[in-house]
Design an enzyme around this catalytic site. Structure first.
Site, mmCIF file in Angstrom:
data_model
loop_
_atom_site.group_PDB
_atom_site.id
_atom_site.type_symbol
_atom_site.label_atom_id
_atom_site.label_comp_id
_atom_site.label_asym_id
_atom_site.label_seq_id
_atom_site.Cartn_x
_atom_site.Cartn_y
_atom_site.Cartn_z
ATOM 1 N N ASP A 1 0.867 -1.172 0.000
ATOM 2 C CA ASP A 1 0.000 0.000 0.000
ATOM 3 C C ASP A 1 0.912 1.232 0.000
ATOM 4 O O ASP A 1 2.121 1.144 0.172
ATOM 5 C CB ASP A 1 -0.985 0.004 1.177
ATOM 6 C CG ASP A 1 -2.209 0.869 0.846
ATOM 7 O OD1 ASP A 1 -2.142 1.668 -0.110
ATOM 8 O OD2 ASP A 1 -3.233 0.753 1.539
HETATM 9 C C1 BGC Z 1 -4.957 3.303 -0.039
HETATM 10 C C2 BGC Z 1 -5.097 2.282 -1.122
HETATM 11 C C3 BGC Z 1 -4.957 2.955 -2.452
HETATM 12 C C4 BGC Z 1 -3.607 3.627 -2.503
HETATM 13 C C5 BGC Z 1 -3.328 4.306 -3.826
HETATM 14 C C6 BGC Z 1 -3.698 4.121 -0.183
HETATM 15 O O1 BGC Z 1 -3.657 5.163 0.712
HETATM 16 O O2 BGC Z 1 -4.970 2.640 1.216
HETATM 17 O O3 BGC Z 1 -6.326 1.623 -1.017
HETATM 18 O O4 BGC Z 1 -5.094 2.020 -3.478
HETATM 19 O O5 BGC Z 1 -3.561 4.617 -1.493
HETATM 20 O O6 BGC Z 1 -4.133 5.385 -4.035
#
Ligand code: BGC
Length: 850
Positions: A382
């Site tokens: 993530d």
């Molecule tokens: C979120 C993810 C997301 C990623 C990219 C993160 O902060 O938890 O779910 O896909 O950002 O935007």
């Protein structure tokens, strides 16, 4: 990079040794700040993040200072690095041994450290292998690196990279996110085509509930219990996204969530593992269409692996702590379902699970996902979660974070820059096995081959297709249909709804969301077209009831204490035949990092409802929100309540469709609505306990509260229709279904009302005796059946033996209930049919003890 890394170490040594920089150093404050940090890891981290400190070292007035530093550094570095290294190895070993113990426990030990996806005997495997053999170590590491685009951020930007395009030209980037639109995507892909091996980039984005045409938020879609419609919604999102140059979406989020305080409850399918698994499969199939390589398909990404939805206290990013049995019974089933549906990628979660951050959780990523489940795709971290291993306190610095994440099985680094900065050095210093890099790069390259990017890196980049595909009118119709299928009729006293467009003369529309437009799209709408025409509820009602006189009063804002508009609202209500109130949350009140401790209607909205109801006019309350809200007074006093969620770009029209009966509501809650935050977590599939309470007056030495009900405001599965249904003729028998031993449960369903409607018939298993214990009630099947007025149908729901099995303490899935009962109902608290009590299911013929 290496120089900067060296500098960091020098500074670490200085801070350990307490040596002050001498001379006129312009970056003294940076050092001073770093030195003030409590522990060495933070100091190192701060300094390694300071891009300018290298200059500082090049510029101290005394050359001797440098010499002294170097001598000291050489002497002490080995101790410090060894110590740090030893600690990291120790931590990793400790976690590995913990996890191996856990895996040993349930007999799933994977002897293979990695899954062989690079070699393989298939044609793609051979291509991957051939390409890997031409790649330098740096180029392989480049494939593992994902940067955010330069114009939008969906997470905290902790480091800026001056020239991403230059790094792409050098083969140091494998994927980017938040770059969208064919023109923009082309620019980045062209840069990749200038790299030595011309390896194309992946383009990812959070296409969560639609790309340009916005569908209802995922939790709302799950309320439809209509997996065909959910799949179609994902299909349209993928078609638009792929036409805009993307080949990857970070969806579906399949986290089970039982805490409505958690802001990301909006992004999943609610509280139930069975429903969650069905929705996960529908979404993966919709997003990936006929398969990777189709021009209207994108790679899906099952996230966040795992247990992100179990954040303690509902605080986003917080720890999750649970038994492995709960993990397997409740939180993993939707992930397993996504894997079985062929999901191309997984994203690891931010949280730590039972003391090990998911990003470095070898048990989850290597043993379970890549080992036991045989997942052949790749895992992306993530946003920044590899770097966050330092903040977790799991490793000392970013270098150790990179080693821990890669060893655990995280293949791609989203935005922490740790892999690109440290993996090469880790290999050179023999701290990680280069085969791990081959494995990770091989998994990523395989997907690039499957997407057809090596045949044509620009195949998703066609501006004509983009123009022709986005915003198609028929897709607007699908979004409207999905929206009305998602809206839950919670209450409808005396059949106040549906309203009649022909006879209603004057409607007062009151509330801060009556004229909401963009807000209907909810939190995760990243691709807003400034010219998009979004109909509000007001627009929808104007179109639906053109002859009615409409008047509007905002009444109050969403979330402040001003009551200046109350009087105007009361006067508007007094003049009307009927009042429709549109209340709820602002779109930035539910979503990532949007946890709330108080989930009552925000601001003074509840008071405005009271003031308007006091006029004596019939009131319909339309609630728009991303999560279950608490509105107990309104629940008791307002005759009709429609839960519209965040319903997307066509939501305004869809709400009017439901209010005026153009669509007969059929949605059912995918999550329990509490009466109070004090009840959270509250979910239908709880255990019986040794002291169950049967009612709120049954409190003496019973499980419950002395000051609060144990029952929810609205139960899982609840949702009304403008018609009624009767259930009868229950029977069940053993059979074979999909080549497996199964049970067929049959009953007759009749539409007993005057208009056509759809019912979601729900099949639960009531566990009476089981070892280990099982929830009192667990959803095991459902069917959404459309029936004309007066029509009836025999309905059969099949449940395989496999789907009834639960896990024992050793995590072997082999436990059948010793005594149970089948329940058929219209909601988890509205059971209409029950089987006799069954002993030893699958061992004895149908029939029961009672
Ligand atoms: C979120 C993810 C997301 C990623 C990219 C993160 O902060 O938890 O779910 O896909 O950002 O935007």
């Amino acid at each position: 990079m290496i120089e900067r890394d060296k500098n960091s170490r020098v500074l670490l040594l200085q801070s350990y040794a307490g040596i002050e920089l001498q001379g006129d150093c312009p970056y003294k404050s940076c050092y001073a700040k770093a030195a003030s940090y409590g522990n060495a890891a933070n100091r190192l981290d701060h300094i390694s993040r300071s891009r300018s400190f290298y200059d500082c070292l090049r510029n101290p007035s005394s050359f001797m200072t440098i010499i002294t530093f170097m001598a000291l550094w050489t002497a002490l570095l080995s101790c410090n690095i060894c110590a740090a290294n030893g600690l990291a190895k120790g931590l990793i070993k400790q976690s590995v041994s913990q996890q191996v113990r856990a895996t040993n426990d349930h007999q799933t030990v994977q002897n293979n450290f990695m899954t062989d996806t690079t070699g393989g005997k298939d044609a793609t495997g051979r291509k991957v292998q051939a390409l890997l053999s031409k790649m330098t170590l740096e180029e392989k590491i480049g494939q593992l690196n994902q940067y955010n685009g330069d114009w939008a951020a969906t997470g905290p930007v902790t480091r800026t990279v001056q020239d991403k395009l230059q790094q792409i030209r050098e083969g140091k980037v494998g994927a980017v996110l938040n770059i969208t639109g064919t023109a923009h995507v082309r620019q980045f892909q062209q840069a990749a085509m200038k790299s030595r091996l011309k390896i194309p980039l992946l383009f990812g984005m959070d296409v969560i509930h639609g790309y340009r045409i916005t569908f209802p938020i995922p939790l709302a879609e799950a309320a439809s219990w209509d997996t065909a419609a959910i799949k179609k919604s994902a299909r349209i999102a993928a078609t638009e996204a792929a036409a805009a140059g993307l080949n990857w979406t970070f969806a579906p989020m399949v986290d089970i969530a039982r805490d409505p305080r958690w802001g990301r409850v909006m992004e999943g399918a609610g509280e139930d593992p069975f429903l969650g698994a069905c929705v996960a499969q529908a979404r993966v199939r919709g997003l990936q269409g006929k398969g990777l390589g189709s021009l209207d398909a994108v790679m899906a990404c099952a996230k966040h692996f795992a247990a992100y939805g179990a954040a303690i206290g509902g605080r986003d990013y917080n720890s999750a702590d649970m038994s492995l049995r709960t993990l397997w019974e409740v939180y993993l089933p939707p992930f397993l379902a996504a894997e079985k549906a062929g999901v191309a990628t997984f994203m690891n979660a931010f949280n730590d699970l039972n003391g090990v951050p998911a990003t470095a959780n070898r048990y989850l990523l290597r043993d379970v996902l890549k080992g036991q489940w045989g997942f052949k795709g790749f895992v992306v971290s993530d946003w920044g979660s590899i770097g966050e291993l330092v903040q977790h306190g799991y490793v000392m610095n970013d270098q150790q974070a990179a080693a821990a994440a890669l060893e655990a099985g995280c293949d791609m680094d989203m935005e922490s820059h740790s892999y690109i900065r440290y993996l090469k050095q880790l290999v050179q210093e023999k701290k990680i096995d280069p085969a791990l890099i081959d494995d990770a790069a091989g998994r990523i390259l395989r997907k690039k081959f499957e997407l057809g990017l090596f045949v044509d890196p620009y195949r998703f980049i066609d501006s004509t297709r983009e123009r022709l595909t986005l915003n198609k009118p028929e897709n607007n119709a699908a979004a409207r249909d999905m929206a009305r299928k998602s809206m839950v009729l919670l209450k409808n006293k005396d059949h106040l709804l549906p309203l009649s467009a022909a006879t209603t003369q004057c409607i007062a529309l009151i509330g801060p969301l009556v004229k909401a437009k963009k807000a209907l799209k909810g939190f995760w709408s990243l691709n807003i077209d400034p010219n998009e025409q979004i109909p509000s509820l007001w627009d929808g009602i104007q179109a639906e009831a053109p002859k009615a006189r409409l008047c509007y009063a905002k009444g109050c804002n969403i979330n402040d204490s001003l009551r200046l508009g109350f009087q105007e609202a009361i006067e508007a209500a007094q003049k009307a035949d009927i009042v429709i109130m549109a209340m709820g949350e602002a779109p930035d009140m539910t979503g990532e990092a949007k946890s709330r401790s108080n989930i009552h209607l925000p601001g003074v909205q509840a008071d405005l409802i009271k003031a308007v109801v006091a006029t004596g006019k019939p009131v319909v309350l339309v609630l728009m929100a991303g999560r279950p809200l608490i509105f107990n007074w309104a629940k008791g006093k307002v005759p009709s309540i429609l839960y519209a969620w965040w319903s997307g770009s066509q939501g305004g029209l869809a709400m009017a469709d439901v209010l005026f009966g153009k669509y007969n509501p059929s949605a059912k809650l995918p999550i329990t609505f509490p009466k109070s935050e004090g009840q959270i977590p509250i979910y239908y599939a709880h255990y019986n306990t040794g002291r169950p309470a049967t009612s709120d007056s049954d409190k003496l030495y019973k499980t419950g509260y002395i000051d609060l009900s144990i029952f929810p405001a609205f139960a899982f599965g609840h949702g009304l229709s403008y018609t009624t249904f009767s259930y009868s003729h229950f029977s069940w028998h053993y059979c074979t279904y999909q080549n497996q031993p199964a049970i067929a449960v049959s009953f007759a369903l009749k539409n007993t009302g005057k208009i056509a409607g759809a019912e979601v018939a729900q099949l639960y298993i009531h566990n009476i005796i089981s070892r280990p214990l099982r929830p009192v009630k667990a959803l095991k099947g459902f069917k959404k059946v459309m029936l004309a007025a007066g029509a009836s149908k025999n309905v059969t729901i099949y449940i395989t033996r496999q789907s009834i099995l639960s896990y024992n303490e050793k995590l072997e899935k082999n436990v059948l209930p010793q005594r149970c009962q089948f329940l058929i109902g219209s909601a988890s608290d509205d059971i209409r049919l029950k089987s006799a009590i069954i002993d030893h299911l699958f061992e004895k013929p149908p029939g029961g003890t009672r």
